[in-house]
Design an enzyme around this catalytic site. Sequence first.
Site, PDB file in Angstrom:
ATOM      1  N   CYS A   1       0.682  -1.228  -0.014  1.00 58.78           N
ATOM      2  CA  CYS A   1       0.071   0.109   0.661  1.00 58.78           C
ATOM      3  C   CYS A   1       0.672   1.355  -0.029  1.00 58.78           C
ATOM      4  CB  CYS A   1      -0.648   0.188   1.218  1.00 58.78           C
ATOM      5  SG  CYS A   1      -1.800  -1.618   0.990  1.00 58.78           S
TER       6      CYS A   1
ATOM      7  N   TYR B   1      11.258  -4.304  -8.314  1.00 57.52           N
ATOM      8  CA  TYR B   1      10.014  -4.431  -8.584  1.00 57.52           C
ATOM      9  C   TYR B   1       8.950  -2.795  -8.084  1.00 57.52           C
ATOM     10  CZ  TYR B   1       4.672  -4.338 -10.440  1.00 57.52           C
ATOM     11  OH  TYR B   1       3.121  -4.781 -10.967  1.00 57.52           O
TER      12      TYR B   1
ATOM     13  N   ASN C   1       1.180   0.588   5.818  1.00 53.92           N
ATOM     14  CA  ASN C   1       1.762  -0.670   4.545  1.00 53.92           C
ATOM     15  C   ASN C   1       2.109  -1.277   5.468  1.00 53.92           C
ATOM     16  OD1 ASN C   1       4.207   0.309   2.491  1.00 53.92           O
ATOM     17  ND2 ASN C   1       2.847  -1.160   2.318  1.00 53.92           N
ATOM     18  N   GLY C   2       1.684  -2.711   5.466  1.00 54.02           N
ATOM     19  CA  GLY C   2       2.429  -3.962   5.444  1.00 54.02           C
ATOM     20  C   GLY C   2       1.672  -5.136   6.111  1.00 54.02           C
TER      21      GLY C   2
ATOM     22  N   GLY D   1      -1.151   1.100  -5.296  1.00 56.18           N
ATOM     23  CA  GLY D   1      -2.264   0.212  -4.384  1.00 56.18           C
ATOM     24  C   GLY D   1      -3.382   1.292  -5.154  1.00 56.18           C
TER      25      GLY D   1
END
Length: 465
Positions: free
Chosen positions: A2, A244, A102-103, A28
């Site tokens: 995210c 990526y 985020n995670g 996201g």
Amino acid sequence: MCGVVGVYGHPEAANLAYLGLYALQHRGQESAWIVATDGEQLRAVREMGHVNDIFTATRLKDLPGRAAIGHVRYSTAGDSSKKNAQPIAVDYAGGSVAVGHNGNLVNAVELRERLEADGAIFQTTSDTECIVHLIARSREQTLPERAADALRQVRGAYSLVFLTENSLVAVRDPMGFRPLVLGRVRENDTWVVSSETCAFELLGAEYERDIEPGEMLIIDDRGVRSVRPFGPQPPHRCVFEWVYFARPDSTIDGLSVYRARERLGRRLAIEHPVSADVVIPVPDSGVAAAIGYSRESAIPYDQGLMRSHYMGRTFIEPSHQIRHFGVKLKLSPVREVLNGKRVVVVDDSIVRGTTSRKIVDMIRGAGAREVHMRISSPPTVGPCHYGIDTPTREELIASSRSPEQIRDFVGADSLGYLSLEGLHVSVNGAGAGSKDGFCDACFSNDTPIRIQPPARLRQLRLISA
């Protein structure tokens, strides 16, 4: 994965949060939410979809105040639905608080069962809601103290932003799995927190520094204060960010994403040389590695596949069917580049193998004589439990097939993966390629945190009219 952003001290904080989320859209694409405060009340707008579709000028006017946080979501824990959109905003005994995450928390199931047994009622299937319940139940006095108390009970990856009526709090887990950076708009002394530095250019903010693993920043009218409420742990930054996920114009923990990817390609050319006429990338994430491969091999670089920029990232589409359909919508071959040529096609990874197979077929269909696939990372052999959508080992083609079997499946004339040592040498930029400081569990099965096996969660599904 995210993306999170936080803004403090700007008269149009929600507008800056919107721009920050726009820059982080690659992290996201399912939903977005902004929460703003005018010093007395939190106000929120959330919706499924892309940032520029959700936050119209009218909606942003409904978010007044000098502080705001925002979130773009790609679901890895909890299903893809509006109820799981973040930030999660609640009222509790200490006031109001919103949190963006985020995670992934690897002990979320265990925490949820414990909290439910103690009377907690969950409104989402997101692991982030566990943090909110733990904050509400803490006996500490201030939000930073409550948040630290809550986070000492969780295990896993988290880069978090919290917003109260009059403060912004940012925290990164002690292993530093996910990136989090601090910036500043100096002309009006505004502080900005973001998942990546790429947001700062759009906001007119200067990069100050990375928030360090295990660090908590408290930002309010007194300025920025740093505390370290957790014991030290060895860092395990996700190496896949450089392969990526991060945008190539970002810098994470002092390492340029673009330069790391170029070095990945150079090393790949050394490890897997081939006689060919042209090197092409799978855009956009394979571009820098393909440039590196071309420069090291002296094989000309060209654009043999054109990407439609009206499409998002197929890797992070939530639906298996959308991913497959998205390949043809997203990419089209340039016959003038490919016809009659021996082609090296460079991609960042192979997950399930089906996308690579379609790409090889597409290149052959455009007249290529040979197709040599080169991957700028090692085989993806294990699922990620810290925020990348590779949830089951069965979905990963490299977990059960050799590189030669994968070559046969995708239909390439040859296939070469970057070695694990080559990965670490390239990301570090120098030295012997030590993996110290990085998590490479998806490539090595070496997980830094014990994983809590998933359980069946009771999930109430509400169908909107």
